[in-house]
Design an enzyme around this catalytic site. Structure first.
Site, PDB file in Angstrom:
ATOM      1  N   HIS A 223       0.879  -1.185   0.000  1.00 15.82           N
ATOM      2  CA  HIS A 223       0.000   0.000   0.000  1.00 15.82           C
ATOM      3  C   HIS A 223       0.908   1.224   0.000  1.00 15.82           C
ATOM      4  CE1 HIS A 223      -3.439   2.443   0.569  1.00 15.82           C
ATOM      5  NE2 HIS A 223      -3.807   2.141   1.798  1.00 15.82           N
ATOM      6  N   HIS A 262      -2.456  -2.161 -10.098  1.00 11.77           N
ATOM      7  CA  HIS A 262      -3.446  -1.575  -9.204  1.00 11.77           C
ATOM      8  C   HIS A 262      -4.678  -2.448  -9.163  1.00 11.77           C
ATOM      9  CE1 HIS A 262      -5.910   1.423  -7.189  1.00 11.77           C
ATOM     10  NE2 HIS A 262      -4.778   1.997  -6.859  1.00 11.77           N
ATOM     11  N   ASP A 313       2.575   5.674  -6.923  1.00  9.00           N
ATOM     12  CA  ASP A 313       3.857   5.620  -6.212  1.00  9.00           C
ATOM     13  C   ASP A 313       5.071   5.710  -7.119  1.00  9.00           C
ATOM     14  OD1 ASP A 313       2.976   5.285  -3.488  1.00  9.00           O
ATOM     15  OD2 ASP A 313       2.130   3.403  -4.177  1.00  9.00           O
TER      16      ASP A 313
HETATM   17  C1  LIG Z   1      -1.199  -3.015  -6.092  1.00  9.83           C
HETATM   18  C2  LIG Z   1      -1.240  -4.528  -6.123  1.00  9.83           C
HETATM   19  C3  LIG Z   1      -1.084  -5.046  -4.674  1.00  9.83           C
HETATM   20  C4  LIG Z   1      -2.601  -4.966  -6.678  1.00  9.83           C
HETATM   21  O1  LIG Z   1      -2.589  -6.307  -6.617  1.00  9.83           O
HETATM   22  P1  LIG Z   1      -3.781  -7.282  -7.022  1.00  9.83           P
HETATM   23  O2  LIG Z   1      -4.951  -6.563  -7.550  1.00  9.83           O
HETATM   24  O3  LIG Z   1      -3.986  -8.148  -5.848  1.00  9.83           O
HETATM   25  O4  LIG Z   1      -3.141  -8.048  -8.234  1.00  9.83           O
HETATM   26  P2  LIG Z   1      -2.305  -9.373  -8.104  1.00  9.83           P
HETATM   27  O5  LIG Z   1      -1.317  -9.251  -6.991  1.00  9.83           O
HETATM   28  O6  LIG Z   1      -3.294 -10.496  -8.010  1.00  9.83           O
HETATM   29  O7  LIG Z   1      -1.540  -9.398  -9.491  1.00  9.83           O
HETATM   30  C5  LIG Z   1      -2.125  -9.807 -10.719  1.00  9.83           C
HETATM   31  C6  LIG Z   1      -1.007 -10.249 -11.662  1.00  9.83           C
HETATM   32  O8  LIG Z   1      -0.199  -9.123 -12.004  1.00  9.83           O
HETATM   33  C7  LIG Z   1       1.132  -9.296 -11.530  1.00  9.83           C
HETATM   34  N1  LIG Z   1       1.557  -8.057 -10.922  1.00  9.83           N
HETATM   35  C8  LIG Z   1       0.745  -7.135 -10.346  1.00  9.83           C
HETATM   36  N2  LIG Z   1       1.472  -6.100  -9.913  1.00  9.83           N
HETATM   37  C9  LIG Z   1       2.751  -6.400 -10.217  1.00  9.83           C
HETATM   38  C10 LIG Z   1       3.961  -5.720 -10.019  1.00  9.83           C
HETATM   39  N3  LIG Z   1       3.975  -4.528  -9.412  1.00  9.83           N
HETATM   40  N4  LIG Z   1       5.094  -6.291 -10.465  1.00  9.83           N
HETATM   41  C11 LIG Z   1       5.074  -7.483 -11.068  1.00  9.83           C
HETATM   42  N5  LIG Z   1       3.956  -8.172 -11.300  1.00  9.83           N
HETATM   43  C12 LIG Z   1       2.814  -7.637 -10.866  1.00  9.83           C
HETATM   44  C13 LIG Z   1       1.050 -10.392 -10.477  1.00  9.83           C
HETATM   45  O9  LIG Z   1       2.258 -11.091 -10.341  1.00  9.83           O
HETATM   46  C14 LIG Z   1      -0.025 -11.247 -11.055  1.00  9.83           C
HETATM   47  O10 LIG Z   1       0.513 -11.986 -12.127  1.00  9.83           O
HETATM   48  P3  LIG Z   1       0.156 -13.526 -12.346  1.00  9.83           P
HETATM   49  O11 LIG Z   1      -1.322 -13.515 -12.588  1.00  9.83           O
HETATM   50  O12 LIG Z   1       0.991 -13.898 -13.509  1.00  9.83           O
HETATM   51  O13 LIG Z   1       0.540 -14.198 -11.068  1.00  9.83           O
HETATM   52  C15 LIG Z   1      -0.124  -5.101  -7.016  1.00  9.83           C
HETATM   53  O14 LIG Z   1      -0.258  -4.614  -8.324  1.00  9.83           O
HETATM   54  C16 LIG Z   1       1.256  -4.831  -6.456  1.00  9.83           C
HETATM   55  O15 LIG Z   1       1.758  -5.598  -5.623  1.00  9.83           O
HETATM   56  N6  LIG Z   1       1.914  -3.708  -6.899  1.00  9.83           N
HETATM   57  C17 LIG Z   1       3.174  -3.340  -6.369  1.00  9.83           C
HETATM   58  C18 LIG Z   1       2.984  -2.573  -5.074  1.00  9.83           C
HETATM   59  C19 LIG Z   1       2.489  -1.175  -5.318  1.00  9.83           C
HETATM   60  O16 LIG Z   1       2.980  -0.465  -6.182  1.00  9.83           O
HETATM   61  N7  LIG Z   1       1.507  -0.782  -4.491  1.00  9.83           N
HETATM   62  C20 LIG Z   1       0.955   0.545  -4.545  1.00  9.83           C
HETATM   63  C21 LIG Z   1      -0.461   0.507  -5.024  1.00  9.83           C
HETATM   64  S1  LIG Z   1      -1.075   2.144  -5.284  1.00  9.83           S
END
Ligand SMILES: CC(C)(COP(=O)(O)OP(=O)(O)OC[C@H]1O[C@@H](n2cnc3c(N)ncnc32)[C@H](O)[C@@H]1OP(=O)(O)O)[C@@H](O)C(=O)NCCC(=O)NCCS
Length: 379
Positions: A223, A262, A313
């Site tokens: 987050h 996201h 971010d």
């Molecule tokens: C924001 C976040 C938690 C949303 O996650 P989510 O909706 O739960 O999506 P998931 O974690 O299920 O990811 C879906 C797919 O995209 C990939 N993915 C998503 N964000 C990614 C990232 N930042 N880097 C690499 N791969 C990513 C996941 O590995 C997954 O791939 P797969 O289906 O091949 O396993 C996620 O995108 C993330 O961890 N981002 C990095 C942290 C970040 O920048 N957070 C700030 C948010 S404002």
């Protein structure tokens, strides 16, 4: 046995409540606060005005804005015990943990602590928004072995924060850039920390307890903590030329690249679009566009490899670095701005409250007989 339909993991797509504060269109990449587009607010508004909008649902008149500025000025200085918290925690403590504890302490000391009425919530919201910048800047100085600097009565919240951190007056361009960043981070629907705040508020617990919950949730790297991890990643990259190869290798190793992806946006986060421009212009202004260029390289590589868009971010990391802000306070700065949205959500929750208590799907063992201690065998 549960009779409700199981939600997707992470409650994705679940509507957990109604709110008049924020509307996000994840497909078109549009973000509105109380009907006003974030692009217009970033261009024309200020953080103080945005806070007023979130608390009241309407933009203030000139007189209302002046009255809010007066109220905020009155509360810039928190109870001095907050500095004991920072000193006791020491130079290596996580600044979000310190902030969480300071806000909790302020809740115990607040004269309106037991009053969840609209008026009392609004007063507490103004106090928290006024004080959080002082807390973050003062704690950072204490952790650097310096004394906190008292806030000035003649500065905006954005200008005061930069002043309290550095001890010198920031120029107009720096203040504008920082004010825009505060506006952009102020509110974002039912994100994890806001949900945490609303869950706590919905037990009819008080404003400060709800905000303490929110700070704990924002601290996590998935987050608010992501902006600091973006900067760590940028520092790992030697130059823009080798960035695509290094990013590819990281993705092959299934490493998550912070600042991308996201839960809601399926296109570019509109806040990233605005911050990209600020990252570039602040870099040019500082005579060092290295962080901007590295970020661009990461963005292109991640888009090519994974088709993932940047979130808020990604460019806040390089923009804050060009403003001379230390990496370890990036997440506390996020909390500073989200304080406006969190407090607005608590006010809204208290106004029309019902306990938030979802169900869970039981996946444990079927009912079984109790086994006395002496009859249990080691596994
Ligand atoms: C924001 C976040 C938690 C949303 O996650 P989510 O909706 O739960 O999506 P998931 O974690 O299920 O990811 C879906 C797919 O995209 C990939 N993915 C998503 N964000 C990614 C990232 N930042 N880097 C690499 N791969 C990513 C996941 O590995 C997954 O791939 P797969 O289906 O091949 O396993 C996620 O995108 C993330 O961890 N981002 C990095 C942290 C970040 O920048 N957070 C700030 C948010 S404002």
């Amino acid at each position: 046995m549960s009779t409700v339909v199981a939600a997707k993991g992470g409650l994705e797509g679940v509507v957990a409540g109604a709110s008049a504060l924020c509307d996000i269109d994840g497909r078109s990449g549009r973000l509105l606060y109380c009907g006003y587009d974030i692009v217009d607010l970033a261009e024309h508004s200020s953080f103080e005005e945005t806070a007023y909008l979130l608390w009241h649902g309407e933009l203030p008149t000139a007189a209302e804005l002046a009255e809010l500025a007066r109220e905020l000025r009155e509360h810039l200085d928190p109870h001095p015990a907050v500095w004991d918290v920072a000193r006791t925690a020491g130079p290596d403590a996580n600044p979000m943990a310190v902030l969480r504890t300071q806000v909790s302490l302020l809740g115990a000391l607040d004269g309106d602590a037991a009053d969840n009425s609209d008026d009392a919530d609004r007063r507490k919201a103004a106090r928290l928004v006024a004080q959080v910048g002082t807390l973050v800047a003062g704690t950072e100085r204490i952790q650097q072995g310096l004394d906190p600097i008292a806030p000035r009565q003649d500065l905006s919240l954005a200008a005061n924060f930069l002043y309290m951190l550095r001890g010198t007056l920031p120029d107009a361009e720096e203040v504008r850039a920082f004010d825009v960043a505060l506006v952009l981070h102020a509110e974002h629907g039912m994100n994890a920390s806001t949900f945490a705040a609303r869950v706590t508020a919905a037990t009819l617990s008080d404003m400060h307890s709800a905000i303490t919950s929110a700070i704990g949730a924002l601290k996590g790297p998935l987050h608010g903590g992501a902006n600091e991890r973006v900067m760590e990643l940028l520092r790992e990259l030697p130059d823009p030329a080798s960035t695509p190869k290094l990013i590819r290798e990281m993705l092959d190793r299934k490493r998550r690249i912070m600042g991308f992806g996201h839960r809601v946006y399926r296109t570019e986060d509109p806040r990233a679009t605005i911050l990209r421009r600020w990252s570039r212009s602040l870099g040019e202004r500082a005579g060092d566009t290295r962080w901007y260029e590295l970020t661009r390289g990461v963005e292109q590589a991640v888009m090519e490899e994974k088709g993932l868009y940047p979130n808020v971010d990604l460019y806040s990391a390089s923009a804050y670095t060009s403003l001379g802000l230390p990496q370890r306070i990036f997440t506390p700065i996020f909390a500073m701005s989200r304080m406006a949205g969190w407090t607005a959500n608590v006010i809204e929750q208290h106004r029309d409250n019902r306990l938030i208590r979802p169900d869970s799907d039981y996946i444990g063992p079927a009912p079984r007989d109790y086994v006395p201690l002496d009859a249990r065998s080691a596994a």
